[in-house]
Design an enzyme around this catalytic site. Structure first.
Site, PDB file in Angstrom:
ATOM      1  N   ASN A 172      -6.227 -33.259   0.016  1.00 59.60           N
ATOM      2  CA  ASN A 172      -6.997 -32.016  -0.055  1.00 59.60           C
ATOM      3  C   ASN A 172      -8.143 -31.989   0.967  1.00 59.60           C
ATOM      4  O   ASN A 172      -9.191 -31.396   0.718  1.00 59.60           O
ATOM      5  CB  ASN A 172      -7.559 -31.801  -1.468  1.00 59.60           C
ATOM      6  CG  ASN A 172      -6.463 -31.618  -2.487  1.00 59.60           C
ATOM      7  OD1 ASN A 172      -5.458 -30.959  -2.229  1.00 59.60           O
ATOM      8  ND2 ASN A 172      -6.637 -32.214  -3.663  1.00 59.60           N
ATOM      9  N   ARG A 173      -7.921 -32.646   2.096  1.00 60.02           N
ATOM     10  CA  ARG A 173      -8.894 -32.706   3.179  1.00 60.02           C
ATOM     11  C   ARG A 173     -10.209 -33.373   2.756  1.00 60.02           C
ATOM     12  O   ARG A 173     -11.244 -33.194   3.414  1.00 60.02           O
ATOM     13  CB  ARG A 173      -9.164 -31.311   3.772  1.00 60.02           C
ATOM     14  CG  ARG A 173      -7.925 -30.653   4.360  1.00 60.02           C
ATOM     15  CD  ARG A 173      -8.260 -29.456   5.218  1.00 60.02           C
ATOM     16  NE  ARG A 173      -9.063 -29.793   6.374  1.00 60.02           N
ATOM     17  CZ  ARG A 173      -8.587 -30.327   7.502  1.00 60.02           C
ATOM     18  NH1 ARG A 173      -7.296 -30.622   7.608  1.00 60.02           N
ATOM     19  NH2 ARG A 173      -9.402 -30.582   8.503  1.00 60.02           N
ATOM     20  N   MET A 174     -10.143 -34.165   1.695  1.00 60.65           N
ATOM     21  CA  MET A 174     -11.306 -34.954   1.295  1.00 60.65           C
ATOM     22  C   MET A 174     -11.212 -36.299   2.002  1.00 60.65           C
ATOM     23  O   MET A 174     -10.935 -37.335   1.403  1.00 60.65           O
ATOM     24  CB  MET A 174     -11.348 -35.105  -0.235  1.00 60.65           C
ATOM     25  CG  MET A 174     -11.561 -33.791  -0.955  1.00 60.65           C
ATOM     26  SD  MET A 174     -13.191 -33.042  -0.591  1.00 60.65           S
ATOM     27  CE  MET A 174     -14.248 -34.130  -1.524  1.00 60.65           C
ATOM     28  N   HIS A 175     -11.430 -36.256   3.303  1.00 59.33           N
ATOM     29  CA  HIS A 175     -11.251 -37.441   4.137  1.00 59.33           C
ATOM     30  C   HIS A 175     -12.384 -38.448   3.909  1.00 59.33           C
ATOM     31  O   HIS A 175     -13.472 -38.104   3.467  1.00 59.33           O
ATOM     32  CB  HIS A 175     -11.221 -37.041   5.614  1.00 59.33           C
ATOM     33  CG  HIS A 175     -10.295 -35.914   5.915  1.00 59.33           C
ATOM     34  ND1 HIS A 175      -8.964 -35.921   5.555  1.00 59.33           N
ATOM     35  CD2 HIS A 175     -10.513 -34.720   6.543  1.00 59.33           C
ATOM     36  CE1 HIS A 175      -8.392 -34.799   5.952  1.00 59.33           C
ATOM     37  NE2 HIS A 175      -9.316 -34.053   6.544  1.00 59.33           N
TER      38      HIS A 175
END
Length: 201
Positions: free
Chosen positions: A178-181
């Site tokens: 979820n693009r929570m890099h």
């Protein structure tokens, strides 16, 4: 190019480990390929890919013609930034800091290990300079080949050698759901050494 475990400060130790993992996944050329950014004295940036040829506690080493565009820019503005990207692993690294030339002895040691044709090419080409035709460049290579015929000890050109980027900041990026890099930034100060902090994606 394998660093001795424990011989590097934490961010460069992690960089060495990530490069080694990338090499197993994508091969050596892709693992060591890095985008190198330099800029003129006026701040006009330029970017190209080079190969990382050395990594130790002093920094990241690459080689070039001193009179090339990056060589001229580093002479006027001796700072640079490098970035690695390994999409197959979902990882990126970037580093920035001052850039200096390595010693002539270090450059000569590396140059002697290059394939003979690569050493001849260093004498044949004036990197980044215009050339009238491809044939003219080939003729120059043939002339250099004749000059060093019968010799395997093609010497190091006086205008060619290595550079070392001594990073003051290194950032590691790893892909997350979820693009929570995950981003971890290491910053070095002369008084207290390296410190790390998490950075929002």
């Amino acid at each position: 190019m394998r660093a001795v475990p424990g011989s590097l400060p934490e961010p460069l130790e992690r960089l060495a480990a990530w490069i080694e993992a990338a090499g197993e996944e994508v091969g050596a050329v892709e693992a060591y390929s890095m985008a190198l950014a330099t800029a003129t004295a006026a701040g006009e940036p330029s970017l190209r890919f080079v190969l990382l040829r050395g990594l130790d506690e002093r920094g990241l080493v690459f080689f070039s013609d001193y009179a090339s565009q990056k060589g001229r820019e580093l002479a006027d503005n001796p700072r640079g930034a490098a970035a690695f990207s390994w999409p197959q692993l979902g990882r990126q690294v970037r580093a920035s800091g001052p850039v200096t030339r390595v010693s002539r002895e270090e450059s000569a040691c590396y140059f002697a290990k290059r394939p003979r044709g690569h050493r001849l090419a260093a004498w044949s080409s004036r990197q980044s300079e215009p050339v009238a035709t491809r044939e003219a460049l080939a003729e120059r290579f043939c002339g250099v080949e004749q000059r060093f015929a019968g010799r395997d000890d093609v010497p190091l050109p006086p205008y060619w050698g290595g550079y070392r980027l001594d990073p003051t900041q290194v950032e590691f990026w790893e892909s997350g759901e979820n693009r929570m890099h995950d981003r971890v930034r290491f910053t070095r100060s002369w008084s207290s050494g390296w410190r790390s902090e998490l950075v929002q994606p």
